[in-house]
Write a protein that holds these residues in place. Sequence first.
Motif, PDB file in Angstrom:
ATOM      1  N   ILE A  84      33.035  -3.239 -24.988  1.00  0.00           N
ATOM      2  CA  ILE A  84      33.141  -1.809 -24.047  1.00  0.00           C
ATOM      3  C   ILE A  84      32.575  -2.312 -22.521  1.00  0.00           C
ATOM      4  CG2 ILE A  84      32.778   0.599 -23.395  1.00  0.00           C
ATOM      5  CD1 ILE A  84      32.595   0.893 -26.451  1.00  0.00           C
ATOM      6  N   SER A  85      31.784  -2.856 -22.221  1.00  0.00           N
ATOM      7  CA  SER A  85      30.664  -3.298 -21.342  1.00  0.00           C
ATOM      8  C   SER A  85      31.631  -4.250 -20.668  1.00  0.00           C
ATOM      9  CB  SER A  85      29.654  -3.734 -21.551  1.00  0.00           C
ATOM     10  OG  SER A  85      28.605  -2.838 -22.144  1.00  0.00           O
ATOM     11  N   ILE A  86      32.127  -5.187 -21.314  1.00  0.00           N
ATOM     12  CA  ILE A  86      33.090  -6.289 -20.602  1.00  0.00           C
ATOM     13  C   ILE A  86      34.222  -5.550 -19.910  1.00  0.00           C
ATOM     14  CG2 ILE A  86      34.557  -8.338 -20.965  1.00  0.00           C
ATOM     15  CD1 ILE A  86      32.755  -9.170 -22.801  1.00  0.00           C
ATOM     16  N   VAL A  87      34.957  -4.599 -20.482  1.00  0.00           N
ATOM     17  CA  VAL A  87      36.169  -4.167 -20.021  1.00  0.00           C
ATOM     18  C   VAL A  87      35.583  -3.191 -18.810  1.00  0.00           C
ATOM     19  CG1 VAL A  87      37.680  -2.175 -20.164  1.00  0.00           C
ATOM     20  CG2 VAL A  87      37.245  -4.087 -22.047  1.00  0.00           C
ATOM     21  N   GLY A  88      34.611  -2.518 -18.805  1.00  0.00           N
ATOM     22  CA  GLY A  88      34.118  -1.554 -17.726  1.00  0.00           C
ATOM     23  C   GLY A  88      33.768  -2.477 -16.678  1.00  0.00           C
ATOM     24  N   LEU A  89      32.659  -3.875 -16.878  1.00  0.00           N
ATOM     25  CA  LEU A  89      32.319  -4.373 -15.901  1.00  0.00           C
ATOM     26  C   LEU A  89      33.280  -5.045 -15.153  1.00  0.00           C
ATOM     27  CD1 LEU A  89      29.291  -4.906 -15.140  1.00  0.00           C
ATOM     28  CD2 LEU A  89      29.212  -6.839 -16.807  1.00  0.00           C
ATOM     29  N   THR A  90      34.239  -5.403 -15.643  1.00  0.00           N
ATOM     30  CA  THR A  90      35.510  -6.224 -15.143  1.00  0.00           C
ATOM     31  C   THR A  90      36.132  -5.232 -13.996  1.00  0.00           C
ATOM     32  OG1 THR A  90      35.670  -7.550 -17.001  1.00  0.00           O
ATOM     33  CG2 THR A  90      37.340  -7.645 -15.340  1.00  0.00           C
ATOM     34  N   ARG A  91      36.269  -3.916 -14.570  1.00  0.00           N
ATOM     35  CA  ARG A  91      36.838  -2.885 -13.689  1.00  0.00           C
ATOM     36  C   ARG A  91      36.089  -2.762 -12.456  1.00  0.00           C
ATOM     37  NH1 ARG A  91      38.900   1.295 -18.258  1.00  0.00           N
ATOM     38  NH2 ARG A  91      40.419   0.107 -19.002  1.00  0.00           N
ATOM     39  N   TYR A  92      34.872  -2.488 -12.706  1.00  0.00           N
ATOM     40  CA  TYR A  92      33.708  -2.049 -11.836  1.00  0.00           C
ATOM     41  C   TYR A  92      34.086  -3.273 -10.734  1.00  0.00           C
ATOM     42  CZ  TYR A  92      29.692  -0.800  -9.627  1.00  0.00           C
ATOM     43  OH  TYR A  92      28.380  -0.540  -8.812  1.00  0.00           O
ATOM     44  N   MET A  93      33.762  -4.474 -11.273  1.00  0.00           N
ATOM     45  CA  MET A  93      33.712  -5.464  -9.960  1.00  0.00           C
ATOM     46  C   MET A  93      35.035  -5.675  -9.324  1.00  0.00           C
ATOM     47  SD  MET A  93      30.588  -6.619 -10.720  1.00  0.00           S
ATOM     48  CE  MET A  93      30.647  -7.906  -9.501  1.00  0.00           C
ATOM     49  N   GLU A  94      36.235  -5.368  -9.671  1.00  0.00           N
ATOM     50  CA  GLU A  94      37.312  -5.379  -9.277  1.00  0.00           C
ATOM     51  C   GLU A  94      37.543  -4.359  -8.317  1.00  0.00           C
ATOM     52  OE1 GLU A  94      40.931  -6.900 -10.523  1.00  0.00           O
ATOM     53  OE2 GLU A  94      39.291  -8.277 -10.435  1.00  0.00           O
ATOM     54  N   SER A  95      36.971  -3.289  -8.480  1.00  0.00           N
ATOM     55  CA  SER A  95      36.932  -1.880  -7.561  1.00  0.00           C
ATOM     56  C   SER A  95      35.904  -2.273  -6.370  1.00  0.00           C
ATOM     57  CB  SER A  95      36.664  -0.737  -8.192  1.00  0.00           C
ATOM     58  OG  SER A  95      37.750  -0.461  -9.104  1.00  0.00           O
ATOM     59  N   SER A  96      34.844  -2.868  -6.995  1.00  0.00           N
ATOM     60  CA  SER A  96      33.671  -3.053  -5.870  1.00  0.00           C
ATOM     61  C   SER A  96      34.095  -4.058  -4.794  1.00  0.00           C
ATOM     62  CB  SER A  96      32.404  -3.649  -6.585  1.00  0.00           C
ATOM     63  OG  SER A  96      31.969  -2.599  -7.071  1.00  0.00           O
ATOM     64  N   SER A  97      35.039  -4.848  -5.094  1.00  0.00           N
ATOM     65  CA  SER A  97      35.497  -5.739  -3.839  1.00  0.00           C
ATOM     66  C   SER A  97      36.102  -5.248  -2.785  1.00  0.00           C
ATOM     67  CB  SER A  97      36.805  -6.618  -4.510  1.00  0.00           C
ATOM     68  OG  SER A  97      37.918  -5.971  -4.865  1.00  0.00           O
ATOM     69  N   ILE A  98      36.411  -3.863  -2.813  1.00  0.00           N
ATOM     70  CA  ILE A  98      36.991  -3.211  -1.447  1.00  0.00           C
ATOM     71  C   ILE A  98      35.702  -2.669  -0.900  1.00  0.00           C
ATOM     72  CG2 ILE A  98      36.942  -0.908  -2.153  1.00  0.00           C
ATOM     73  CD1 ILE A  98      39.899  -2.759  -0.384  1.00  0.00           C
ATOM     74  N   ASP A  99      34.723  -2.640  -1.481  1.00  0.00           N
ATOM     75  CA  ASP A  99      33.381  -1.911  -0.993  1.00  0.00           C
ATOM     76  C   ASP A  99      32.708  -3.099  -0.163  1.00  0.00           C
ATOM     77  OD1 ASP A  99      32.594   0.299  -3.668  1.00  0.00           O
ATOM     78  OD2 ASP A  99      33.708   0.385  -1.850  1.00  0.00           O
ATOM     79  N   SER A 100      32.893  -4.246  -0.069  1.00  0.00           N
ATOM     80  CA  SER A 100      32.307  -5.264   0.859  1.00  0.00           C
ATOM     81  C   SER A 100      32.913  -5.251   2.100  1.00  0.00           C
ATOM     82  CB  SER A 100      32.527  -6.628  -0.038  1.00  0.00           C
ATOM     83  OG  SER A 100      33.950  -6.826   0.071  1.00  0.00           O
ATOM     84  N   LEU A 101      34.023  -4.525   2.081  1.00  0.00           N
ATOM     85  CA  LEU A 101      34.807  -4.367   3.749  1.00  0.00           C
ATOM     86  C   LEU A 101      33.839  -3.475   4.490  1.00  0.00           C
ATOM     87  CD1 LEU A 101      38.376  -4.302   2.768  1.00  0.00           C
ATOM     88  CD2 LEU A 101      37.198  -6.129   3.515  1.00  0.00           C
ATOM     89  N   PRO A 102      33.591  -3.609   5.652  1.00  0.00           N
ATOM     90  CA  PRO A 102      32.726  -2.723   6.471  1.00  0.00           C
ATOM     91  C   PRO A 102      33.642  -1.405   6.730  1.00  0.00           C
ATOM     92  CG  PRO A 102      33.660  -4.338   7.874  1.00  0.00           C
ATOM     93  CD  PRO A 102      33.920  -4.749   6.302  1.00  0.00           C
ATOM     94  N   GLN A 103      32.775  -0.363   6.878  1.00  0.00           N
ATOM     95  CA  GLN A 103      33.213   1.004   7.116  1.00  0.00           C
ATOM     96  C   GLN A 103      34.117   1.353   5.722  1.00  0.00           C
ATOM     97  OE1 GLN A 103      35.423   1.783  10.754  1.00  0.00           O
ATOM     98  NE2 GLN A 103      34.013   0.631  11.913  1.00  0.00           N
TER      99      GLN A 103
END
Lengths: 353, 468
Positions: B31-50
């Motif tokens: 369950i964690s692998i699935v959740g973590l992979t999704r989380y990392m994919e979504s977090s990629s956008i948060d590295s953009l400023p603003q």
Amino acid sequence: MGSGTATDPFLAAAVWTGAVTFALTLVLILQIGALRGLLILRERRRRRFAAEWQPFVTQVTFEDRVPRDLPTLHKRDIFTFLNYWNSLHDSLRGAPKEKLNVLARRLRLDRTVWKMLHGSRVRERLIAIVTLGHLRDYAAWDTLLELTRSGHPLESIVAARALVHIDGKNALPLLLPLIRDRNDWPPSKIASILRESGPDVASGPLIETIRTAPPAQAARLLRYLDVVHTEAGTPLVLELLGASDSDQVIAACLQVLRSPAGLESVRRHTRHPQWFVRVQAASALGRLGTREDMDTLVAMLGDREWWVRYRAAQALARLPFADRRTLEAIRDGQQDRYARDILAQVIAETRPA
Amino acid sequence: MSANELIHFSEWVFLLYFIILNGGYITLNVISIVGLTRYMESSSIDSLPQAFSGLEPPVSIVVPAYNEAATIAASVRALIQLEYPEFEVLVVNDGSRDDTLEVLSREFSLVPFPEAYRVRLKTKPVRGVYQSATYPNLRVLDKENGGKADSLNAGINSARYPLFCGVDADSLLQRNSLQRVIQPFLEDQRTVACGGTVRVANGCEVRGGFLEKTGLPSNLLALFQIAEYLRAFLFGRMGWSPMNALLIISGAFGVFHKETVIEAGGYRTDTVGEDMELVVRLHRFLRAGGRTYRITFVPDPICWTEAPEDLRTLKNQRVRWQQGLAESLTLNLGLLFNPKGGTAGWLAFPFMVFFELLGPLLEVLGYGFFILGYSLGAVPSNALLAFLGVSIGLGMLLSVSALLLEELSFHIYPKTRHVALLLLAAFLENFGYRQLNAVWRLVGLFRWATGRQARWGEMKRTATWKRG
């Protein structure tokens, strides 16, 4: 005694479990090794990319035109490039943004992101959506609008922002019903979208949406009037203050009211049965009140709700004619211990000795 | 039943227990692998400023402090520098016998502050409130000693903002820790509590109260604990969170919706597991009330803490944790198999009872049975080896899978030799360290069962990271 021969089911179960476990462990170790190897390769590529492309892209934004000869952008560097390109786009204003768009088109990234948009990887779809927004690619309009209605909260709100970048004036009337109805879009992200649109573009559609929204949604949307800093909403706010029977709507109106035309309504609501309405009324009096409102605020210092007392004390401290001596005199004149305490706190906060 | 049958039956019981326990962890892992992979994919956008900010809710950071004179100034200075739009820091001096209050007063120019203090949660008397003249968002509450939970409750009473964040005085945060842990509250307004991953700071470089560079400790015990923490957080919590069945948020760093916690009664002062007890009680309280809510977890490494490097301190910690676990569960037995209990009551709670609470008993009995049985000739060598193969093998699999999760996500240990060392630790910890932990946890269980009071004790601080 106990498990004996190799054919014993206990032994067989244990041996098989152990064997499978060790095999899986080995597979995982190999996977870790492979991931680490990939990480090292990615890091080397990123450094190479940074050394080659980042100075070039930054330079392009300062030049008069995009150079004819461009370095080669490898397929494996596209995601890194887009990340950098988008972050630069967000931090620039005016002509340099256009030059970034010219560069992206010269590199045919406008076509590449279309493919990414329809791919299976979430992070690629997200970066594609952001890029299309910055490119102001009208051809993506319908696809992005479709995405704003998807069940994926992050994709949908990123698509909303992209639409606003492409054409805020036409996007907002389409987005506001979604802003009204969706509970999975964070208020902070909605605020950013409205702020980026600007008050001229956002005010009209926002006001109309508030006017026709059910009370619960209207109360939520009213708070965004503050975000767009619009006075165009004042007539609606005054109308709702007089006519609405929803306590949430009244509280939200009081929170965003900035016009002295609403002062009578504010005064009336200082006696409202709901404490959260009285809180907002007290705050509003601090912004709009006159000398004759001091007595009302002093009376609110004795309210049974802490937050009403606190906001009333803050409102008193905000009044331009209430210097430290005046506030201390009010404090010392209070019989109610709670009133004295709260005003003492606010004096210490706002008028340090 | 003959002796032979009894021994054979026992062999099966212990083997099956280990398989089921680790099977449960492996399920959480998946369950964690699935959740973590999704989380990392979504977090990629948060590295953009603003990446969208504004309208974040203000937060009150509550820091209980008892005898922290040596380190409190550095800790508070770091907290004040967190990157977040609006927050206040409330240090609660819990009747320290050293110079904690004097240090704070000197370093932050404290002046008496006439706070209109509201007693919404009963606590030991507050002797005074002070405000920093140099940092207006810093206040210090000085109170009579009442323990950590009591201090947190006093901090909640004084907190002005809708969310509060409980932080240990010795926790090391990152500048964006608050931003990260608040995200779930922004994304889903049903969120009432959120925790983040706690990592081991031993071996890392620290400057100005912030982690500058990750590293590995040379101490073997600390190294084993890194693997343990990865297991506990990356799949222990990441596995339960998507099911809304997370029963613990670390007291080192966790954010809560203040009014909900007050409604639920605040922290209990009669348990050493006050952090877990509160979360379990929130589940029980909210489910009993039929309210929709979310208690969640962000996998980002946002809090770092010093792990014990000597056996005595580690033992005291593990004994205390097990007592805290027992108290948290038994004080909230109403959640177990409650018709309204949902995944928390029907999955997570029984899992905690049968595997985490009673698990050490079965583990120690299992090892004891096979080893003693072998030495008495009742258990053949092949059965002993088979059991050890399974128990140790499954343990290694879990540790290695936690390292895999780390590599898939944050890979915060930059050097390849770090990964190699951690793999070695994941291997070695199964030869003595895990078994020793099981014994300590059994001691904790025994002490709880016999009504012995748990003690916090003193941690021997070595500060093996370099302090700036």
